[in-house]
Design a protein around this motif. Sequence first.
Motif, PDB file in Angstrom:
ATOM      1  N   GLY A 138       1.037  -1.336  -0.117  1.00  0.00           N
ATOM      2  CA  GLY A 138      -0.080  -0.210  -0.067  1.00  0.00           C
ATOM      3  C   GLY A 138       0.756   1.229   0.022  1.00  0.00           C
ATOM      4  N   LYS A 139       1.842   1.225   0.889  1.00  0.00           N
ATOM      5  CA  LYS A 139       2.863   2.506   0.920  1.00  0.00           C
ATOM      6  C   LYS A 139       3.441   2.656  -0.468  1.00  0.00           C
ATOM      7  CE  LYS A 139       4.145   4.382   4.338  1.00  0.00           C
ATOM      8  NZ  LYS A 139       3.859   5.685   5.104  1.00  0.00           N
ATOM      9  N   ALA A 140       3.852   1.647  -1.231  1.00  0.00           N
ATOM     10  CA  ALA A 140       4.300   1.815  -2.555  1.00  0.00           C
ATOM     11  C   ALA A 140       3.532   2.337  -3.540  1.00  0.00           C
ATOM     12  CB  ALA A 140       4.832   0.479  -3.096  1.00  0.00           C
ATOM     13  N   ASN A 141       2.122   1.660  -3.589  1.00  0.00           N
ATOM     14  CA  ASN A 141       1.039   2.372  -4.379  1.00  0.00           C
ATOM     15  C   ASN A 141       0.727   3.739  -4.173  1.00  0.00           C
ATOM     16  OD1 ASN A 141       0.284   0.530  -6.195  1.00  0.00           O
ATOM     17  ND2 ASN A 141      -0.530  -0.866  -4.779  1.00  0.00           N
ATOM     18  N   VAL A 142       0.734   4.139  -2.535  1.00  0.00           N
ATOM     19  CA  VAL A 142       0.626   5.509  -2.509  1.00  0.00           C
ATOM     20  C   VAL A 142       1.897   6.428  -3.257  1.00  0.00           C
ATOM     21  CG1 VAL A 142       0.703   7.474  -0.716  1.00  0.00           C
ATOM     22  CG2 VAL A 142      -0.566   5.319  -0.329  1.00  0.00           C
ATOM     23  N   SER A 143       2.909   6.014  -2.984  1.00  0.00           N
ATOM     24  CA  SER A 143       4.079   6.711  -3.758  1.00  0.00           C
ATOM     25  C   SER A 143       3.995   6.999  -5.311  1.00  0.00           C
ATOM     26  CB  SER A 143       5.601   5.817  -3.254  1.00  0.00           C
ATOM     27  OG  SER A 143       5.700   5.992  -2.176  1.00  0.00           O
ATOM     28  N   MET A 144       3.268   5.811  -6.012  1.00  0.00           N
ATOM     29  CA  MET A 144       3.036   5.888  -7.188  1.00  0.00           C
ATOM     30  C   MET A 144       1.732   6.523  -7.455  1.00  0.00           C
ATOM     31  SD  MET A 144       4.455   1.795  -8.012  1.00  0.00           S
ATOM     32  CE  MET A 144       4.224   2.199  -9.700  1.00  0.00           C
ATOM     33  N   GLU A 145       1.155   7.015  -6.535  1.00  0.00           N
ATOM     34  CA  GLU A 145      -0.291   7.762  -6.657  1.00  0.00           C
ATOM     35  C   GLU A 145      -1.319   6.610  -7.387  1.00  0.00           C
ATOM     36  OE1 GLU A 145       0.035  11.446  -8.748  1.00  0.00           O
ATOM     37  OE2 GLU A 145       1.370  12.365  -7.275  1.00  0.00           O
ATOM     38  N   ASN A 146      -1.205   5.412  -7.162  1.00  0.00           N
ATOM     39  CA  ASN A 146      -2.126   4.306  -7.466  1.00  0.00           C
ATOM     40  C   ASN A 146      -3.205   4.400  -6.045  1.00  0.00           C
ATOM     41  OD1 ASN A 146      -0.806   3.939  -9.770  1.00  0.00           O
ATOM     42  ND2 ASN A 146       0.251   2.211  -8.891  1.00  0.00           N
ATOM     43  N   PHE A 147      -3.791   5.328  -5.846  1.00  0.00           N
ATOM     44  CA  PHE A 147      -4.678   5.332  -4.606  1.00  0.00           C
ATOM     45  C   PHE A 147      -5.674   4.397  -4.453  1.00  0.00           C
ATOM     46  CE2 PHE A 147      -3.033   9.752  -5.369  1.00  0.00           C
ATOM     47  CZ  PHE A 147      -2.168  10.004  -4.167  1.00  0.00           C
TER      48      PHE A 147
END
Length: 778
Positions: free
Chosen positions: A148-157
């Motif tokens: 989830g943290k990685a997806n936040v960084s990639m703006e894959n909310f």
Amino acid sequence: MEKLKSLVPENLKQMVGSNTADDLSSSCSFLLRLFQQSQLFFQVIRDVAVDPENALCGKKMDAALELKRQGNQCFLKGDYANALVYYSQALQVAPMNAVDMDKNLVATLYVNRASVLHKMDMQLECLRDCNRALQISSTYAKAWYRRGKANVSMENFDDAICDFQISKHVEVSFNGKKQIDDELKVIQHHHNRSNPVNEHSKSKLDDFGMLDEPIQVKLHVTTSDKGRGMVSPTELPPSSLVHVEEPYALVILKHCRETHCHYCLNELPADKVPCPSCSIPLYCSQHCQIQAGGRMLQNVLDNQDIFKNLSDGLRKYVQEITSQSFSDLRTEDVPEHKHECDGVHWPAILPSEIVLAGRIVAKFVVQRSVFADASNLVDMLNLSHHFSEMHTDSKLECIIYSIILSSCLQQFFPCQLAINGNTISQITILISQIRTNSISIVRMKSFDAPGSPDQRGRLSSVVPFTCNMEQVRVGQAIYTTGSLFNHSCKPNIHAYFNSRTLFIRATAFTSVGCPLELSYGPQVGQLDCKGRLKLLEDEYSFRCQCSGCSLVHISDLVLNAFCCINPNCHGVVLDRSIFNCENTKTKDFLTVDNQSKLEPLMQTDSFLHAGPSHCLKCGSYRDIKSSCSTVDEAGIHFTRLQHEINLNRVSETTVSDALRALISLKSTLHEYNRRIAEAEDNLSQAFCLLGKLELAADHCKASIRILEKLYGENHIAIGNELLKLSSILISVGDHNAVDCIKRLSKIFRCYYGSHVNTMFPFLNILKEETLKFVSTDL
């Protein structure tokens, strides 16, 4: 190897030396019986094949735990680069079923490495490692949280919300749930934002699909004075795609095992994937790891009931992330690594060509289920070999390696591979076939990446130096059709590789029925004729008779030539060895075109009339021994300069010495001698490092002018030099960069077609930088 060789009596060595392929079986039988009576032989086999429990290539939990501990220490200190190394090494040796602190050790290591990758802003790599951990343990809360943290960084909310919801659901501690819930509330504010990468962020697989560019010709196999070869039944313009082929068998070279994928041979990413069963290979993805014959990641016995209260959408999401689906695997292929995957030593110890032979034999056995007739092994590939022409030591070495290899393979195929004289002789011929027909897989490598533009929008002065390109051998393969293309030192086709796939293109106009010939390594312009003949005979056991070695070419005359002592004469002076080689070529082979090019260098009507040490144009004598001493003294200064270039630290004094040495070289060597081109190139790189780019451009142009005489104006070697020159011209804002880039683009497209941007990513960068100060369409 040397110890086993010492067991062979002299009379048996002589017998082996006189063997041809037809009478090889009896010698193999004698050697096999000799070794089977030796304890040394059985010790060798035990060391490389029989004892996987104690094998260095096996998995070791203690080693994995120690590497994990060191990785943890580096992570806590913020030393993420070394933490990444330790976690990757731990994954290489960690057993799949090992448990550490109630968690699967491999899953834990993937999550730990994902945390490092997240800190290093490698979010896609972090995501892939989280997926791998979840494929082992789907209820691993920390893996869902890190994902989830990685997806936040990639703006894959959208995906991040799903990850945090599942992480909260499977987390057992109250504090852990609260932390996840707090972060979840923050990112839910972004729920309605656009999601640029909404693919559930699965591990990206390389595009293994074939190029949709059509092959423009169906090849014909013919027999010529070189043996079987390939010709085209139609005319071929330059850049035509002639042939595309997957390898019959392939192996990575030893020096690339830690840097390149063992299946596709591409450079390894930061999240490289080890084999789950042994510690030898590394892969760029799970796709390559499984395609090579490795096991899929194994799910531990998670409590799947924990997901039953999730919504249908989240349960589907979990299934998509944690399941492994590789529908595009080439199921017709025989896995290459499977028979090497029990922790045995021999794939790591034996030479690459012997490992390649082992893969071919294993493929043969698997496809036929039984090894009833060993003679079919050689017939299967139907490739030429030069066993009879090999030296006695080489023949003996091939037989010994065949005995060792067959003994190793028998551990995996105990009922399918009989070890006898016939089998050993067939594997010996197979090794000879590999030595003659295998193709080296290469990658284009730059010494560094382009520098960033400066405040004026121009590339930094370090760019010209970093645009140096070279071919690096990374693998060895057998392509059954590709091996039928004969060699020429003046090739009319070019071979290159995209992943494992061989592509061959025409580089010059080819008429109907003209042999299609590629270079096995040495080319006209790279080595003189004498050097090419020796290299080809040493490596491939044949004497080249191509047009490049049968005709007199300006390159072969000037490449290592001295200049005439008469300053007004442009004639060449040859030492005895080169003179004797060129003197074997009759003047009847000189075409009108060649005569016109050679007339300034020699008297073509009286071919090589003057003899060695004399100018072939005017007959003046030069003291070759004294001239060689002068060249050697000058070479000392360029060796020192090259050393400083390698250190990225060049002194003005060293450059001044090299400039004086260049004058000495020019007064001794012919103006087209390759050593002068190399000296000019060294000075160009040195002036780049000193920031004197105008001088760097002048010396680079001087080097190119010489190489054009040696190779021809449209050879790929000229394209590589133009790449350097264009980056220098861009750095100084010289509008001539436009013509330079146009020319190198034309050359690269001829050799690489639609793959040119993949092979040379610098090209688009250089074009973009040029457009910043030149308003023109490149």
